[in-house]
Design a protein around this motif. Structure first.
Motif, PDB file in Angstrom:
ATOM      1  N   UNK A 185      35.992  40.307  40.337  1.00 11.54           N
ATOM      2  CA  UNK A 185      35.566  39.224  39.889  1.00 11.54           C
ATOM      3  C   UNK A 185      35.910  39.100  38.829  1.00 11.54           C
ATOM      4  N   UNK A 186      36.475  38.140  38.176  1.00 12.95           N
ATOM      5  CA  UNK A 186      36.596  37.918  37.094  1.00 12.95           C
ATOM      6  C   UNK A 186      35.864  36.801  36.031  1.00 12.95           C
ATOM      7  N   UNK A 187      34.804  38.040  35.974  1.00  8.98           N
ATOM      8  CA  UNK A 187      33.504  37.017  35.538  1.00  8.98           C
ATOM      9  C   UNK A 187      33.399  36.866  33.169  1.00  8.98           C
ATOM     10  N   UNK A 198      43.681  36.563  29.535  1.00 11.02           N
ATOM     11  CA  UNK A 198      45.029  36.828  28.975  1.00 11.02           C
ATOM     12  C   UNK A 198      44.682  38.119  29.834  1.00 11.02           C
ATOM     13  N   UNK A 199      43.606  38.758  29.825  1.00 14.40           N
ATOM     14  CA  UNK A 199      42.504  39.370  30.244  1.00 14.40           C
ATOM     15  C   UNK A 199      42.526  39.748  32.087  1.00 14.40           C
ATOM     16  N   UNK A 200      42.350  37.849  32.241  1.00 12.92           N
ATOM     17  CA  UNK A 200      42.306  37.932  33.902  1.00 12.92           C
ATOM     18  C   UNK A 200      43.801  37.940  33.979  1.00 12.92           C
ATOM     19  N   UNK A 201      44.566  37.980  33.716  1.00 11.09           N
ATOM     20  CA  UNK A 201      46.187  37.409  34.285  1.00 11.09           C
ATOM     21  C   UNK A 201      45.941  39.237  34.493  1.00 11.09           C
ATOM     22  N   UNK A 202      45.767  39.711  33.192  1.00 12.01           N
ATOM     23  CA  UNK A 202      46.228  41.091  33.284  1.00 12.01           C
ATOM     24  C   UNK A 202      45.449  42.202  34.266  1.00 12.01           C
ATOM     25  N   UNK A 203      44.413  42.020  34.461  1.00 15.15           N
ATOM     26  CA  UNK A 203      43.569  42.439  35.385  1.00 15.15           C
ATOM     27  C   UNK A 203      44.335  42.480  36.358  1.00 15.15           C
TER      28      UNK A 203
END
Length: 225
Positions: A76-78, A104-109
């Motif tokens: 869950x990208x919250x 960018x953090x959503x993509x990397x995670x």
């Protein structure tokens, strides 16, 4: 029992989500810069105090999953960063900082988790009504709303790219929720939905939504905004 990664768990929706999943017996990896004591003390929650906009710190997530869980059922990208400021006053760094957290953090995670996902896994990204094309827009949210539009398109693309593996990607575009982040950006505004109520909705959607949706954007809003 599922293995669930949630970002932005220090407060608001993410905090409530982490507790709800853990209290129902699921394993939770709670990621935020600050770690509430109540999450640390929960036996079903592992906390990582990291800044997700720092790619090097995200390696801690990879290390944990590869050595401890070896499987991720739900991501869950919250986590989100909100800036309320006139467009011409937003610096290049401020614009980039918003995108580092919200895109960018959503993509990397997501990239970190995919090797540990299998058929039936579900990635949910929390976006905003402000990121929906054609929705009402609000002055001062150029960086925030445009970043929320970016992750919508990213999720649609990933749903197509990983459909043969059975990994589902969906977006929940939220309207106003009465969180600390909203109060900081719009002091005095009272949203009709509480963080706990929205967390309850996201909890259920995370577990069952991928049976009905993939590559979809659901608008979760009862009001404007």
């Amino acid at each position: 029992m599922k293995n669930i990664i949630i970002t932005g768990t220090s407060r608001g929706i993410g905090y409530e989500l982490a507790l709800q999943f853990a209290n129902e017996g699921h394993n939770v990896l709670a990621i935020s810069r600050k770690t509430p004591k109540s999450l640390i003390e929960n036996p079903n929650i592992t906390c990582l105090a990291i800044n997700i906009s720092d790619e090097n710190q995200l390696e801690q997530v990879s290390n944990f999953v590869s050595t401890t869980w070896k499987k991720v059922d739900i991501l869950i990208n919250n986590a989100g960063s909100l800036l309320h400021k006139p467009f011409q006053e937003i610096t290049s760094k401020e614009f980039q900082d918003i995108y580092k957290v919200n895109v960018f953090a959503v993509a990397e995670l997501t990239k970190i988790c995919i090797p540990y996902m299998s058929k039936g896994s579900h990635v949910i990204t929390i976006s905003s009504m402000g990121g929906i094309q054609g929705s009402m827009k609000f002055a001062g949210l150029a960086a925030y709303s445009s970043s929320k539009g970016a992750v919508i398109t990213l999720s649609e693309l990933l749903a197509e790219e990983y459909k043969e593996q059975g990994i589902s990607f969906n977006v929940l575009a939220l309207g106003a929720v009465n969180t600390e982040m909203l109060q900081e950006a719009f002091p005095g505004y009272e949203a009709p939905i509480s963080a706990t109520e929205m967390a309850d909705y996201i909890y259920n959607f995370s577990l069952t939504g991928n049976k009905f949706y993939n590559g979809k954007v659901l608008q979760v809003s009862s009001t404007t905004p």
